[in-house]
Motif scaffolding. Structure first.
Motif, PDB file in Angstrom:
ATOM      1  N   LEU A 161      48.059  46.449  51.984  1.00 15.52           N
ATOM      2  CA  LEU A 161      47.261  45.292  51.573  1.00 15.52           C
ATOM      3  C   LEU A 161      46.896  45.425  50.102  1.00 15.52           C
ATOM      4  CD1 LEU A 161      45.574  42.728  52.221  1.00 15.52           C
ATOM      5  CD2 LEU A 161      43.713  44.269  52.903  1.00 15.52           C
ATOM      6  N   ILE A 162      47.240  44.412  49.314  1.00 14.58           N
ATOM      7  CA  ILE A 162      46.846  44.332  47.917  1.00 14.58           C
ATOM      8  C   ILE A 162      45.891  43.154  47.762  1.00 14.58           C
ATOM      9  CG2 ILE A 162      47.656  43.736  45.586  1.00 14.58           C
ATOM     10  CD1 ILE A 162      50.161  45.367  46.144  1.00 14.58           C
ATOM     11  N   LYS A 189      51.915  52.014  46.123  1.00  9.53           N
ATOM     12  CA  LYS A 189      50.561  52.545  45.977  1.00  9.53           C
ATOM     13  C   LYS A 189      49.662  52.068  47.117  1.00  9.53           C
ATOM     14  CE  LYS A 189      50.722  52.930  40.927  1.00  9.53           C
ATOM     15  NZ  LYS A 189      50.650  54.417  40.928  1.00  9.53           N
ATOM     16  N   ALA A 190      49.840  50.823  47.541  1.00  7.97           N
ATOM     17  CA  ALA A 190      49.047  50.316  48.656  1.00  7.97           C
ATOM     18  C   ALA A 190      49.401  51.043  49.946  1.00  7.97           C
ATOM     19  CB  ALA A 190      49.277  48.811  48.813  1.00  7.97           C
ATOM     20  N   GLN A 191      50.680  51.339  50.128  1.00  7.01           N
ATOM     21  CA  GLN A 191      51.104  52.084  51.314  1.00  7.01           C
ATOM     22  C   GLN A 191      50.550  53.498  51.303  1.00  7.01           C
ATOM     23  OE1 GLN A 191      55.461  51.547  51.224  1.00  7.01           O
ATOM     24  NE2 GLN A 191      55.247  50.741  53.288  1.00  7.01           N
ATOM     25  N   GLU A 192      50.574  54.127  50.134  1.00  5.33           N
ATOM     26  CA  GLU A 192      50.048  55.482  50.035  1.00  5.33           C
ATOM     27  C   GLU A 192      48.554  55.510  50.326  1.00  5.33           C
ATOM     28  OE1 GLU A 192      49.713  59.103  46.724  1.00  5.33           O
ATOM     29  OE2 GLU A 192      51.044  57.390  46.388  1.00  5.33           O
ATOM     30  N   GLY A 209      42.300  48.458  51.137  1.00  6.59           N
ATOM     31  CA  GLY A 209      43.032  47.564  50.268  1.00  6.59           C
ATOM     32  C   GLY A 209      43.135  48.117  48.866  1.00  6.59           C
ATOM     33  N   TYR A 210      44.264  47.912  48.223  1.00  5.46           N
ATOM     34  CA  TYR A 210      44.486  48.354  46.852  1.00  5.46           C
ATOM     35  C   TYR A 210      44.116  47.180  45.944  1.00  5.46           C
ATOM     36  CZ  TYR A 210      46.752  50.894  43.016  1.00  5.46           C
ATOM     37  OH  TYR A 210      46.999  51.588  41.858  1.00  5.46           O
ATOM     38  N   ILE A 211      43.065  47.361  45.117  1.00  6.46           N
ATOM     39  CA  ILE A 211      42.496  46.270  44.336  1.00  6.46           C
ATOM     40  C   ILE A 211      43.203  46.184  42.986  1.00  6.46           C
ATOM     41  CG2 ILE A 211      40.378  45.212  43.498  1.00  6.46           C
ATOM     42  CD1 ILE A 211      40.392  45.777  46.521  1.00  6.46           C
ATOM     43  N   VAL A 212      43.718  44.988  42.683  1.00  7.81           N
ATOM     44  CA  VAL A 212      44.529  44.776  41.477  1.00  7.81           C
ATOM     45  C   VAL A 212      43.945  43.612  40.674  1.00  7.81           C
ATOM     46  CG1 VAL A 212      46.815  44.122  40.606  1.00  7.81           C
ATOM     47  CG2 VAL A 212      46.616  45.666  42.576  1.00  7.81           C
ATOM     48  N   GLY A 213      43.923  43.767  39.348  1.00  6.54           N
ATOM     49  CA  GLY A 213      43.470  42.668  38.496  1.00  6.54           C
ATOM     50  C   GLY A 213      42.479  43.135  37.456  1.00  6.54           C
ATOM     51  N   ARG A 214      41.355  42.412  37.350  1.00  4.08           N
ATOM     52  CA  ARG A 214      40.309  42.731  36.382  1.00  4.08           C
ATOM     53  C   ARG A 214      38.954  42.817  37.082  1.00  4.08           C
ATOM     54  NH1 ARG A 214      43.561  38.971  34.038  1.00  4.08           N
ATOM     55  NH2 ARG A 214      42.105  37.255  34.396  1.00  4.08           N
TER      56      ARG A 214
END
Length: 564
Positions: free
Chosen positions: A301-302, A550-553, A326-331
């Motif tokens: 999950l991203i 990275k989200a899978q890890e 969840g892998y948090i992406v952005g700003r």
């Protein structure tokens, strides 16, 4: 008596679901928040201490009403004084007059009463962009491209007509009739009678598969229907084979607290803590735990966030980050960690009073600093982020070393100023020019896209989207036609700025054409085709699709990377 989290509560939101907003408009999220429903405030604590102040205030109003040299509207004075009084509190305690309260409530209650059209103002003329499928306007025979000249006896062709005037004229109690004077292309004006009805609003903007295993789901607000819409969207994506998901919470200013926790429960297993609230009065202290078997508790999950992601968005992102789900992406997100209770007053106005702070599972308060009575400085905080380069350089994010917390798996996260992403993606401003801003201001792009869609509708509606995507690509000649239309509307052509914005204008126009062509085929208010096109020019989205390892890890550990 406990708080009723399901009580409908309002929130002011300004969300255009199709036009990409320019950076500093994100200040609109200041009006958003986490809302917790209640129909009362219990107890009489402190009534004696405020009695003297109430008496003094009443005396002054009476003196003004009876003796002031000019006629005054004491209701306006009361509204003004309440607003100024609340400025001495936190930036999110607010007063809404009856009109604003109704408008704000409609954004979260799943709809409003009206005629069911999306309109566009171009050259001081109101155009129908699209009538809601099955809505009252479509039933009455109104079509895309029609001009609305009058609503009853109110003209909509005068210079300077704006959105508020159109809303006021078109909206009204369901079951009431309104006469529209409509001009269709190549015909004479005609009068159409439309019976107003309930017009739904939606929380999920898009839900589609980007490839055989990757889903994309965008939530624009945590409204009354948000949780049900999310569940339906997840179910549909899983039926199509979804194994991993991009959840887009960018520019989502918040909404109902319980919708945020219910949505978090769809992704987080067991009975883990999702969020808790803490205030001066322990009646408003709550802990929210996962309790259901969610539809997507396993799978990479991203989560996409930015400076426009506030309050309820931060509750969801914070819970997913703290539990390493969840892998948090952005700003970095907005930083709004206060909970408001709305109380409807006797005249229909509303007080939204901050009653508690909320904390993520690790104990983080993500509320950014503020000084009571200095709301102006608070509102400028997003602008200050821009000035110090935070939107473009990850190292410009200044987290407080005193607010360090650890996730379930020992990762470091910070409190005191929003959710810091696990992976920073800078804002792409290369295409943002003053010339593009003027095209938006004059509605040139939307008008061209609507005309193109209407002129080619019979051919385009027969195409599956994959065929449309290959067939429709605006040529330089077509862009030149758009520029000439802009010049005719007073927009001075700037060759250098147009060159910078050219590819973005081409993508934006194609995305809008897709929306106008396929909107009726979509269910639940989704604009999947629009986002399918628009996301190709979105650097955060494009980068996110490369980060599922990275989200899978994060989800399964290093040994799981590469496995599907």
């Amino acid at each position: 008596m406990a708080l009723n989290d399901s009580t409908p509560t309002p929130e002011r939101i300004s969300n255009d679901r199709t036009i990409v907003r320019l950076p500093m408009l994100l200040g609109l999220t200041l009006a958003g928040g986490v809302l917790i429903g209640a129909s009362f405030f219990g107890g009489t604590k402190g009534l004696n201490s405020i009695g003297r102040g109430y008496t003094k205030y009443k005396e002054i109003l009476q003196l003004i009403e009876n003796n002031y040299v000019d006629s005054v509207n004491t209701d306006d004075l009361v509204d003004f004084s309440i607003t100024k009084m609340l400025e001495k509190l936190d930036p999110h305690t607010a007063y809404l007059n009856p009109t604003d309260a109704v408008a704000a409530r409609s954004q979260l209650e799943g709809g409003f009463d009206g005629i069911g059209v999306e309109f566009n103002i171009f050259a001081d003329t109101v155009y129908v962009v699209t009538p809601l499928a099955g809505g009252p306007s479509e039933t009455a025979g109104i079509r895309s491209g029609d001009k609305i000249l009058k609503v009853d006896d109110t003209s909509l062709t005068s210079k300077g007509v704006d959105n508020s005037a159109v809303y006021k004229a078109m909206r009204g109690k369901r079951g009431t009739e309104v006469r529209l004077t409509v001009l269709s292309k190549g015909q004479k004006p005609r009068v159409v009678t439309v019976t107003r009805d309930r017009i739904p609003t939606y929380a999920v903007d898009a839900a589609y598969m980007t490839d055989a295993q990757t889903g994309y789901l965008k939530v624009n607000r945590f409204s009354d229907s948000a949780y049900e819409e999310l569940r339906n969207a997840l179910a549909g994506l899983k039926q199509q084979g979804m194994k991993q998901l991009v959840l887009d919470l960018r520019n989502n200013p918040g909404g109902y607290l319980d919708r945020a926790t219910n949505m978090a429960d769809e992704f987080i297993d067991g009975n883990k803590l999702l969020v808790y609230t803490d205030g001066k009065d322990d009646r408003y202290d709550r802990k929210y735990f996962a309790k259901l078997n969610g539809q997507f508790e396993d799978g990479a999950l991203i989560v996409l966030i930015d400076e426009g992601s506030a309050s309820a968005s931060e509750i969801l992102a914070g819970a997913l980050q703290d539990h390493d789900r969840g892998y948090i992406v952005g700003r970095r997100s907005f930083g709004k960690g206060l909970v408001q209770m709305p109380v409807q007053l006797s005249d229909g106005s509303e007080l939204r009073l901050t009653i508690s702070r909320y904390y993520t599972p690790t104990g983080r308060s993500i509320q950014k600093p503020y000084v009571p009575g200095q709301e102006g400085d608070y509102e400028k905080e997003l602008e200050l982020r821009s000035k110090r380069g935070e939107y473009y350089v990850a190292d410009s994010i200044k987290n407080d070393p005193k607010n360090v917390f650890k996730t379930d798996k020992g990762r470091t996260v910070y409190g005191g100023g929003g959710i810091t992403p696990d992976y920073f993606v800078p804002r792409d401003s290369s295409w943002q020019t003053a010339y593009l801003g003027q095209l938006y201001a004059k509605n040139i792009i939307r008008e061209y896209a609507l005309s193109y869609a209407n002129d080619n509708r019979a051919r385009l509606e027969k195409m599956p989207f994959a065929e449309f995507d290959k067939a429709v690509n605006l040529t330089d000649e077509q862009l030149s036609t758009m520029n000439k239309a802009a010049t005719a509307e007073g927009v001075k052509f700037n060759a250098a700025e147009f060159a910078r914005s050219k590819n973005y204008i081409r993508t934006q126009t194609k995305a809008l054409i897709a929306r106008y062509v396929y909107q009726k085929a979509n269910k639940g208010g989704q604009n999947n085709e629009f986002y399918r096109v628009m996301n190709t020019a979105d650097n955060t989205y494009v980068k996110a699709l490369t980060l599922f390892d990275k989200a899978q890890e994060l989800e399964f550990g290093p040994k799981a990377v590469g496995k599907k």
